[in-house]
Design an enzyme around this catalytic site. Structure first.
Site, PDB file in Angstrom:
ATOM      1  N   ASN A  68      -9.775  -8.194  13.718  1.00  0.00           N
ATOM      2  CA  ASN A  68     -10.758  -9.059  14.374  1.00  0.00           C
ATOM      3  C   ASN A  68     -10.103  -9.987  15.390  1.00  0.00           C
ATOM      4  O   ASN A  68      -8.920 -10.295  15.280  1.00  0.00           O
ATOM      5  CB  ASN A  68     -11.496  -9.898  13.330  1.00  0.00           C
ATOM      6  CG  ASN A  68     -10.546 -10.744  12.518  1.00  0.00           C
ATOM      7  OD1 ASN A  68      -9.703 -10.226  11.804  1.00  0.00           O
ATOM      8  ND2 ASN A  68     -10.643 -12.045  12.652  1.00  0.00           N
ATOM      9  N   ARG A 101     -15.448  -0.887   9.125  1.00  0.00           N
ATOM     10  CA  ARG A 101     -15.904  -2.032   8.316  1.00  0.00           C
ATOM     11  C   ARG A 101     -17.351  -2.389   8.651  1.00  0.00           C
ATOM     12  O   ARG A 101     -18.111  -2.849   7.802  1.00  0.00           O
ATOM     13  CB  ARG A 101     -15.036  -3.270   8.614  1.00  0.00           C
ATOM     14  CG  ARG A 101     -13.725  -3.332   7.870  1.00  0.00           C
ATOM     15  CD  ARG A 101     -13.719  -4.306   6.710  1.00  0.00           C
ATOM     16  NE  ARG A 101     -13.726  -5.707   7.035  1.00  0.00           N
ATOM     17  CZ  ARG A 101     -12.650  -6.462   7.207  1.00  0.00           C
ATOM     18  NH1 ARG A 101     -11.453  -5.945   7.136  1.00  0.00           N
ATOM     19  NH2 ARG A 101     -12.761  -7.756   7.442  1.00  0.00           N
ATOM     20  N   THR A 140       1.805  -5.313   4.587  1.00  0.00           N
ATOM     21  CA  THR A 140       1.338  -4.730   3.329  1.00  0.00           C
ATOM     22  C   THR A 140       1.024  -3.240   3.452  1.00  0.00           C
ATOM     23  O   THR A 140       0.852  -2.573   2.439  1.00  0.00           O
ATOM     24  CB  THR A 140       0.051  -5.432   2.846  1.00  0.00           C
ATOM     25  OG1 THR A 140      -0.878  -5.491   3.930  1.00  0.00           O
ATOM     26  CG2 THR A 140       0.330  -6.850   2.373  1.00  0.00           C
ATOM     27  N   TRP A 144     -12.724  -0.109  -4.443  1.00  0.00           N
ATOM     28  CA  TRP A 144     -11.598  -0.695  -3.694  1.00  0.00           C
ATOM     29  C   TRP A 144     -10.367   0.221  -3.695  1.00  0.00           C
ATOM     30  O   TRP A 144      -9.280  -0.172  -3.320  1.00  0.00           O
ATOM     31  CB  TRP A 144     -11.256  -2.090  -4.260  1.00  0.00           C
ATOM     32  CG  TRP A 144     -10.718  -3.019  -3.235  1.00  0.00           C
ATOM     33  CD1 TRP A 144      -9.425  -3.426  -3.108  1.00  0.00           C
ATOM     34  CD2 TRP A 144     -11.444  -3.681  -2.187  1.00  0.00           C
ATOM     35  NE1 TRP A 144      -9.299  -4.295  -2.046  1.00  0.00           N
ATOM     36  CE2 TRP A 144     -10.530  -4.465  -1.462  1.00  0.00           C
ATOM     37  CE3 TRP A 144     -12.776  -3.672  -1.781  1.00  0.00           C
ATOM     38  CZ2 TRP A 144     -10.898  -5.243  -0.376  1.00  0.00           C
ATOM     39  CZ3 TRP A 144     -13.152  -4.444  -0.694  1.00  0.00           C
ATOM     40  CH2 TRP A 144     -12.216  -5.220  -0.006  1.00  0.00           C
ATOM     41  N   ASP A 174     -16.301 -10.868  11.435  1.00  0.00           N
ATOM     42  CA  ASP A 174     -15.076 -10.380  10.815  1.00  0.00           C
ATOM     43  C   ASP A 174     -15.232  -8.942  10.354  1.00  0.00           C
ATOM     44  O   ASP A 174     -14.780  -8.574   9.277  1.00  0.00           O
ATOM     45  CB  ASP A 174     -14.629 -11.269   9.647  1.00  0.00           C
ATOM     46  CG  ASP A 174     -13.219 -10.910   9.192  1.00  0.00           C
ATOM     47  OD1 ASP A 174     -12.484 -10.286   9.975  1.00  0.00           O
ATOM     48  OD2 ASP A 174     -12.862 -11.227   8.055  1.00  0.00           O
ATOM     49  N   GLY A 231      -3.071 -13.499   9.135  1.00  0.00           N
ATOM     50  CA  GLY A 231      -4.412 -14.017   9.329  1.00  0.00           C
ATOM     51  C   GLY A 231      -4.474 -15.251  10.190  1.00  0.00           C
ATOM     52  O   GLY A 231      -5.523 -15.624  10.685  1.00  0.00           O
ATOM     53  N   GLU A 232      -3.349 -15.897  10.394  1.00  0.00           N
ATOM     54  CA  GLU A 232      -3.359 -17.162  11.105  1.00  0.00           C
ATOM     55  C   GLU A 232      -3.766 -16.983  12.557  1.00  0.00           C
ATOM     56  O   GLU A 232      -3.347 -16.041  13.209  1.00  0.00           O
ATOM     57  CB  GLU A 232      -1.967 -17.775  11.078  1.00  0.00           C
ATOM     58  CG  GLU A 232      -1.518 -18.151   9.706  1.00  0.00           C
ATOM     59  CD  GLU A 232      -2.258 -19.354   9.186  1.00  0.00           C
ATOM     60  OE1 GLU A 232      -1.927 -20.470   9.581  1.00  0.00           O
ATOM     61  OE2 GLU A 232      -3.195 -19.163   8.391  1.00  0.00           O
ATOM     62  N   TRP A 270      -3.189  -4.447  10.638  1.00  0.00           N
ATOM     63  CA  TRP A 270      -2.670  -4.666   9.279  1.00  0.00           C
ATOM     64  C   TRP A 270      -2.776  -3.470   8.357  1.00  0.00           C
ATOM     65  O   TRP A 270      -2.265  -3.497   7.249  1.00  0.00           O
ATOM     66  CB  TRP A 270      -3.314  -5.892   8.653  1.00  0.00           C
ATOM     67  CG  TRP A 270      -4.808  -5.875   8.532  1.00  0.00           C
ATOM     68  CD1 TRP A 270      -5.694  -6.351   9.445  1.00  0.00           C
ATOM     69  CD2 TRP A 270      -5.601  -5.390   7.436  1.00  0.00           C
ATOM     70  NE1 TRP A 270      -6.978  -6.184   8.993  1.00  0.00           N
ATOM     71  CE2 TRP A 270      -6.954  -5.595   7.761  1.00  0.00           C
ATOM     72  CE3 TRP A 270      -5.295  -4.791   6.208  1.00  0.00           C
ATOM     73  CZ2 TRP A 270      -8.003  -5.221   6.921  1.00  0.00           C
ATOM     74  CZ3 TRP A 270      -6.337  -4.422   5.380  1.00  0.00           C
ATOM     75  CH2 TRP A 270      -7.668  -4.648   5.731  1.00  0.00           C
ATOM     76  N   ARG A 319       0.794  -1.235   0.000  1.00  0.00           N
ATOM     77  CA  ARG A 319       0.000   0.000   0.000  1.00  0.00           C
ATOM     78  C   ARG A 319       0.821   1.277   0.000  1.00  0.00           C
ATOM     79  O   ARG A 319       0.268   2.362  -0.039  1.00  0.00           O
ATOM     80  CB  ARG A 319      -0.986  -0.026   1.165  1.00  0.00           C
ATOM     81  CG  ARG A 319      -1.909  -1.224   1.030  1.00  0.00           C
ATOM     82  CD  ARG A 319      -3.089  -1.244   1.948  1.00  0.00           C
ATOM     83  NE  ARG A 319      -3.982  -2.302   1.520  1.00  0.00           N
ATOM     84  CZ  ARG A 319      -4.172  -3.463   2.154  1.00  0.00           C
ATOM     85  NH1 ARG A 319      -3.564  -3.697   3.292  1.00  0.00           N
ATOM     86  NH2 ARG A 319      -4.977  -4.374   1.658  1.00  0.00           N
TER      87      ARG A 319
END
Lengths: 281, 596
Positions: free
Chosen positions: B287, B356, B186, B503, B329, B203-204, B269, B142
């Site tokens: 989340n 979100r 990112t 987006w 989420d 994400g894990e 993130w 980004r």
């Protein structure tokens, strides 16, 4: 976030590899190798041992299957996604969008009518093992386990984000939440069990049997676990439009079962072989 | 790998040697180097863009007005630059402009330096990515941060890399975290008083979000602040010794059951913003983990929150949680943009966040108190509203998926249809604020999701109790909507619909214009007051990047990356039908006014 999980393979990093696609049986024989998708870090089924050797029950089965086809085995390591739907797409029928291609066949795929329905792009067949999720406890710590409520006074080791974790933290309105100890890997939970840090572990039977020392006193719980699918069968998956390969692999798997190869492979990893036939569907 | 020119490796080597010689004989004549003052003043110095957000408050507003409502029809391409390669994935970056150079990051952790006038490549840096990286939603980047002679960015394998602005050579490289454990990077870093401030992505289940501050010149860690209750923060002294810096939250696992705080998620993130008035960093947190909220009753602090952190001490000053015990989420990483407004003759030091979860929040940025909350998604259905006293959502019944372990006989559980979907009323794409109109310009998406508990799923060869979800459009004619919101009353002033989900980021200018891109490939300009579409240009691939503007030699320029990708195309269902035909790409477009 909810995420599709994926891996950049070596090929992608270098952008050198050609298009690796699942091949028909003829091409596989011409090539001399069967490409098999196997989960990474999944002892005792597929893992890298202390000497950096790839080993495991599924690895040995894959080799034996390839040998039956008269070719060598070429492994495609798979990092598990949040759902096996992702894994089948990335490893068997479509390939990851970043490249790396697909495997000819994947192991450890649940043979389940509804799951098959949800994944029409693959053919799931050749059930070879009955999996089971179970709770194992130390009888010196827990003399008797008539119901899971007994665990209120104990610690149970589970792998992060596994079915055992979800079940134990949500069953009985979350009564057992404070009894659950999470470990990044199931092998860590087994080490904690051996050291006496937890009185019980919950996970896949094969993993427990293989991971615990022979002299470790352990009892497998018979307590009912409502809401949980405790037993399921695993088999192979190939692309749906590859019936010839499926037929040949199915015959090969039957032969391995019949001549005792499967039982022998499981025994080498100290896992009691539970043939798939025992499962009622 | 570091390419100076698109040519043979030998030529590249020679070129790099020549360039190195040139540099050693003529030490930086032109570049005085980006200073803290340059960064603090970025908003008011239109000759450059030295920070993500066009100023640390990230209002994305430029005082330039040569391109305006009257002249925008003469806006034409000055040049376009192709990123080349086969690595054509989502191009979500915001370019930076300094000293006649544009610095832009690209998919697969690449960075380009381009001559701002001619569009000629000066150098290219291709980060060597290892096998087995686990980033989440496409291989995006980004943007970067500028400091002194450095241009600093993060990579998919969770490293921070500082390159020399003139040569593209690595000056320092630090591991932000272990990509093997599921960490990635990112977002664009920000620089505050000589420190480079970053979050972490991943994400894990098993990761814990945190905010890190490093010495921007060396990359050495100064402090780290985990965002989950119960984890210790620490500072690092000059000799590299760690010193405890207090625990995050009031008590270990106060709002988490069992040991679940240890692996609570909350990935930071998307990076953060900074406000010099209050000397606070604002970071959104992701989340909670695991996904199933029935396993972790409690608020799960500080997930799905905005945290205000003192950049000098690394301590949390206040927090505001938008989605307690997040079950959808919804995450909470969206940017918090500091702004002031007048009320009853008083200046209110506020900040706004389009979450979100579909609510637009205005907080007192000095203490995190809620001032107002409104739906920027008119169809939002998971909550009645936000309780102004408690700051908590007034949830509607039946909007959370059931507990999968309550399922009978392995049957699919009850399904809830919630608006927005988990991709959010607004996802990562940054909004803009115009002090001229007083409006926020929010790139939003009208979509919902079916979400249900799924007792028969499988994960890594084993049965699993999971959830199923499908994203669905809720209107026939659009998903994306650019909305102008008046933060003083929460009203939507105007909106502009788009067929595909929006987006890309937004840019506001004193020319009375608002710029944003569409997945269909257009960069568009709208009247900031009325929303009327005044100009558009087809860039050849979807625009999911962030536009910027600057002035050079008396001319105003606008730049935006083009290249379709990001998280949207990774999801199927009915949304896919609206985007399947879009082609990938990878280029930087620069526009200026046609000279009559």
């Amino acid at each position: 976030m909810i995420k599709p999980q994926w891996v950049i393979g070596a090929c992608v990093g270098l952008l050198l590899c050609g298009n690796i696609a699942a091949e028909g049986l003829e091409k596989i024989k011409e090539k001399g190798a069967l490409r098999v998708a196997l989960y990474k870090d999944f002892p005792p089924y597929s893992f890298v041992d202390a000497e950096q050797k790839t080993r495991g029950i599924d690895v040995d089965i894959a080799r034996a299957l390839a040998a039956k086809l008269g070719v060598s085995m070429n492994q495609m390591p798979v990092t598990a996604g949040e759902s096996m739907v992702d894994d089948l797409r990335n490893s068997v029928w479509k390939g990851h969008y970043l490249g790396g291609g697909v495997a000819d066949v994947m192991l450890h795929v649940p043979v389940d009518a509804r799951f098959a329905e949800d994944n029409p792009k693959v053919k799931i067949f050749a059930p070879y093992f009955q999996e089971q999720v179970t709770l194992a406890y130390n009888p010196k710590r827990i003399p008797n386990l008539p119901s899971l409520q007994v665990l209120l006074d104990h610690k149970v080791g589970v792998e992060l984000d596994s079915v055992a974790s979800v079940f134990l933290t949500s069953t009985m309105q979350g009564l057992l939440r404070n009894s659950v100890k999470h470990y990044p890997k199931f092998t860590d939970a087994l080490v904690a069990f051996q050291k006496g840090e937890v009185s019980a572990v919950m996970g896949q039977r094969g993993q427990i049997e293989s991971g615990l020392a022979k002299d470790q006193p352990v009892i497998y719980s018979e307590s009912p676990m409502p809401g949980l699918i405790q037993k399921w069968t695993v088999g192979l998956a190939v692309k749906a439009d590859n019936p010839v390969l499926a037929t040949e692999l199915e015959q090969a798997m039957k032969a391995l079962q019949k001549d005792g190869t499967l039982a022998k492979i499981f025994a080498e990893y100290h896992v009691n072989y539970a043939a798939a036939e025992e499962v009622k569907h | 790998m570091n390419h100076y020119f698109k040519s043979t490796p030998l030529k590249a080597q020679i070129a790099s040697i020549l360039m190195a010689c040139a540099l050693s004989s003529t030490p930086t004549v032109f570049a005085k180097g980006v200073t803290d003052a340059d960064i603090q003043n970025d908003t008011t110095t239109p000759g450059d863009v030295v920070s993500y957000g066009m100023g640390l408050r990230a209002q994305r507003h430029s005082p330039l007005d040569k391109i305006n409502k009257d002249t925008v029809k003469h806006l034409v391409p000055a040049w376009a630059f192709s990123y080349g390669d086969e690595k054509q994935r989502g191009q979500e970056a915001q370019p930076l402009v300094y000293n006649g150079k544009i610095f832009v990051t690209a998919s697969y952790s690449r960075m380009f330096a381009v001559d701002a006038k001619t569009g000629q490549e000066l150098w290219q840096y291709d980060h060597r990515l290892p096998d087995g990286i686990l980033p989440c939603c496409d291989v995006v980047n980004r943007g970067a941060a500028l400091y002194d002679n450095l241009v600093i960015f993060g990579t998919l394998d969770a490293q921070l890399v500082a390159l020399d602005q003139d040569t593209g050579k690595v000056v320092w490289k630090e591991k932000a975290d272990d990509y093997k454990a599921g960490y990635s990077y990112t977002a664009a870093p920000i620089i505050v008083n000589g420190k480079v401030i970053t979050g972490v992505a991943g994400g894990e289940f098993g990761i814990v979000g945190r905010v890190d501050a490093r010495d921007a010149k060396t990359g050495k860690l100064v402090w780290t602040r985990p965002v989950i209750e119960g984890h210790m923060g620490y500072m690092v002294d000059k000799d590299g010794n760690k010193k405890d810096n207090g625990m995050t939250g009031d008590a270990i696992g106060k709002t988490w059951p069992g040991d679940m705080w240890k692996y609570g998620g909350g990935a930071t993130w998307l990076g953060g913003t900074y406000d010099a008035d209050t000397n606070l960093l604002f970071f959104g947190t992701g989340n909670p983990a695991p996904w199933n909220s029935h396993t972790r009753p409690g608020d799960n602090l500080y997930t799905a929150s905005t945290l205000a952190i003192n950049p000098d001490t690394g301590k949390i000053v206040w927090h505001y949680q938008t989605s307690p015990n997040d079950s959808w989420d919804f995450d909470g990483v969206n940017e918090f943009i500091p702004f002031d407004f007048e009320k009853d003759g008083k200046t209110i030091k506020a900040g706004a966040k389009a979450d979100r979860n579909g609510f637009f929040y205005v907080l007192d940025r000095t203490n995190g108190k809620l001032l107002s909350a409104s739906k920027f998604l008119p169809d939002l259905n998971w909550a009645e509203g936000i309780d102004l006293k408690t700051g908590r959502p007034i949830e509607k019944a039946g909007m959370r998926p059931g507990n999968p372990s309550d399922a009978k006989d392995g049957k699919k559980g009850t399904s809830a249809f919630t608006i927005p979907s988990f991709l959010g009323g607004k996802n990562w794409m940054p909004m803009a604020y115009s002090p001229d109109t007083g409006y926020f310009y929010v790139p939003s998406n009208d979509w919902g999701m079916d979400i249900w508990n799924e007792p028969v799923t499988y994960k890594k060869g084993a049965a699993y109790l999971g959830a199923g979800f499908t994203i669905k459009p809720i209107h026939d004619d659009h998903i994306g909507v650019l909305r102008a919101i008046d933060p003083t009353n929460g009203k939507i002033v105007w909106e502009q619909k788009n067929v595909a989900p929006l987006w890309g980021g937004v840019l506001s200018t004193a020319g009375g214009l608002v710029f944003t891109g569409t997945p269909e490939g257009y960069l568009k300009a709208f009247d900031a007051k009325t929303g009327e579409e005044l100009w558009k240009f087809q860039t050849g691939s979807g625009v999911v990047g962030v536009p910027v503007t600057w002035e050079q030699d008396g001319e105003q320029f606008v730049a935006v990356p083009s290249g379709w990708g990001g998280a949207v195309p990774l999801w199927g269902g009915d949304v896919a039908k609206k985007i399947n035909h879009l082609n990938q790409g990878g280029s930087l477009w620069v526009f200026k006014l046609h000279a009559n």
